[in-house]
Write an enzyme that holds these catalytic residues in place. Structure first.
Site, PDB file in Angstrom:
ATOM      1  N   ASP A 146      -2.657  -4.419  11.205  1.00 49.82           N
ATOM      2  CA  ASP A 146      -3.162  -3.169  11.762  1.00 49.82           C
ATOM      3  C   ASP A 146      -2.573  -1.943  11.068  1.00 49.82           C
ATOM      4  O   ASP A 146      -1.719  -2.047  10.177  1.00 49.82           O
ATOM      5  CB  ASP A 146      -2.886  -3.137  13.268  1.00 49.82           C
ATOM      6  CG  ASP A 146      -4.067  -2.602  14.059  1.00 49.82           C
ATOM      7  OD1 ASP A 146      -4.785  -1.741  13.525  1.00 49.82           O
ATOM      8  OD2 ASP A 146      -4.262  -3.036  15.211  1.00 49.82           O
ATOM      9  N   GLY A 171      10.762  -8.352   4.456  1.00 46.81           N
ATOM     10  CA  GLY A 171      10.680  -9.223   3.294  1.00 46.81           C
ATOM     11  C   GLY A 171      12.051  -9.735   2.906  1.00 46.81           C
ATOM     12  O   GLY A 171      13.063  -9.061   3.120  1.00 46.81           O
ATOM     13  N   GLU A 194       9.802  -4.700  14.984  1.00 44.10           N
ATOM     14  CA  GLU A 194      10.321  -5.085  13.683  1.00 44.10           C
ATOM     15  C   GLU A 194      10.821  -6.522  13.746  1.00 44.10           C
ATOM     16  O   GLU A 194      11.578  -6.886  14.646  1.00 44.10           O
ATOM     17  CB  GLU A 194      11.498  -4.182  13.263  1.00 44.10           C
ATOM     18  CG  GLU A 194      11.131  -2.721  13.055  1.00 44.10           C
ATOM     19  CD  GLU A 194      10.462  -2.468  11.720  1.00 44.10           C
ATOM     20  OE1 GLU A 194      10.633  -3.300  10.800  1.00 44.10           O
ATOM     21  OE2 GLU A 194       9.784  -1.443  11.580  1.00 44.10           O
TER      22      GLU A 194
END
Length: 289
Positions: A146, A171, A194
């Site tokens: 999104d 990442g 997060e």
């Protein structure tokens, strides 16, 4: 994971400090690996079995290829930025030189201002709102990324996942042996949440808005009292919470601050699924005549 380029990548990695953009053979091999990543033929992490709770394992040689690409590719102008702008980078835009038939064959939606780097895989029936998907990421079928959300390097996103607006999926490129963030099938990640540092969100879990998950975050099951770290058990509904300080008072007598945590409040039920389901019209419209 067996691959014809693996042995070469391992060899180039040992001599990496002597490589440069002029190392044509090494560069060609690394480019071939990135092309396989881009097509979803190899992945930066894999799960040895389909059993819940089994760990995901980083494919170190694939991560080595990604890291080598930054040494072997020179900085250059890259087209595809909004309003005809340019990037100055070492990794091409995934959609570099794509034509209408390329998008049609790929069968996913790419909304204006989405940024996807070459070497990331986007499966069929995915919806990419204005978002950022980094090299090495894998986004499986029927997922929505999104608006203003990010999918970091080598992150693994399963089928029918919804990454809500402004959410961050971290990442992990280094250390090489560290598994990346994994969001398994049928998960919902709430807005502005997060998930980082190689945390695994197992199948069917729902992460509420504003939850922050890292390797040091304690994930407390409110019903059983069990504490998980680095892993959200399958089918969990997780909200932000706090734990009281072990020492209630500071040296000056004032109250000690509590510590943030995540709380499993229940397991996913039909009501929760109805509230978090991805709108099928958004996913499937691109496949209609």
């Amino acid at each position: 994971m067996s691959d014809p380029h693996r042995e070469s990548i391992e060899s180039y990695w040992e001599e990496r400090f002597s490589l440069s953009p002029s190392s044509s053979s090494a560069r060609a091999t690394v480019d071939a690996v990135l092309a396989r990543l881009d097509a979803g033929k190899i992945r930066a992490a894999e799960k040895p079995t389909a059993r819940q709770g089994e760990p995901w394992i980083a494919c170190e040689w694939v991560k080595k290829a990604i890291l080598l690409s930054f040494r072997l590719n020179p900085l250059k102008t890259i087209s595809g930025a909004p309003q005809g702008g340019l990037w100055w980078d070492k990794i091409d835009n995934k959609f570099q030189d794509w034509q209408e038939h390329d998008f049609s064959n790929a069968a996913f939606r790419a909304v204006p201002s989405c940024v996807v780097r070459r070497g990331s895989y986007i499966a069929r029936d995915v919806v990419l709102m204005p978002c950022f998907v980094n090299i090495g990421a894998y986004v499986d079928e029927g997922t929505m990324i999104d608006t203003w959300s990010t999918v970091g390097s080598c992150a693994q996103i399963g089928k029918r996942v919804h990454i809500s607006g402004g959410a961050g999926i971290g990442g992990v490129l280094e250390p090489l042996q560290a598994a990346p963030v994994v969001i398994e099938d049928d998960c919902f990640i709430g807005a502005r949440s997060e998930v980082a540092e190689g945390v695994i969100v197992e199948q069917g879990s729902v992460i509420a808005m504003g939850v922050f998950l890292g390797q040091s975050t304690r994930i407390v099951d409110r019903n059983s009292g069990e504490v998980h770290v680095g892993r959200v058990p399958a089918g969990s509904v997780v909200v932000p919470g706090s734990l009281p300080a072990r020492t209630p008072l500071l040296a000056d007598g004032s109250a000690a601050p509590s510590l943030a945590c995540a709380v499993i409040v229940k397991r996913v039920d039909a009501k929760t699924k109805s509230k978090t389901a991805i709108n099928d019209l958004l996913r499937d419209a691109l496949l209609q005549p």
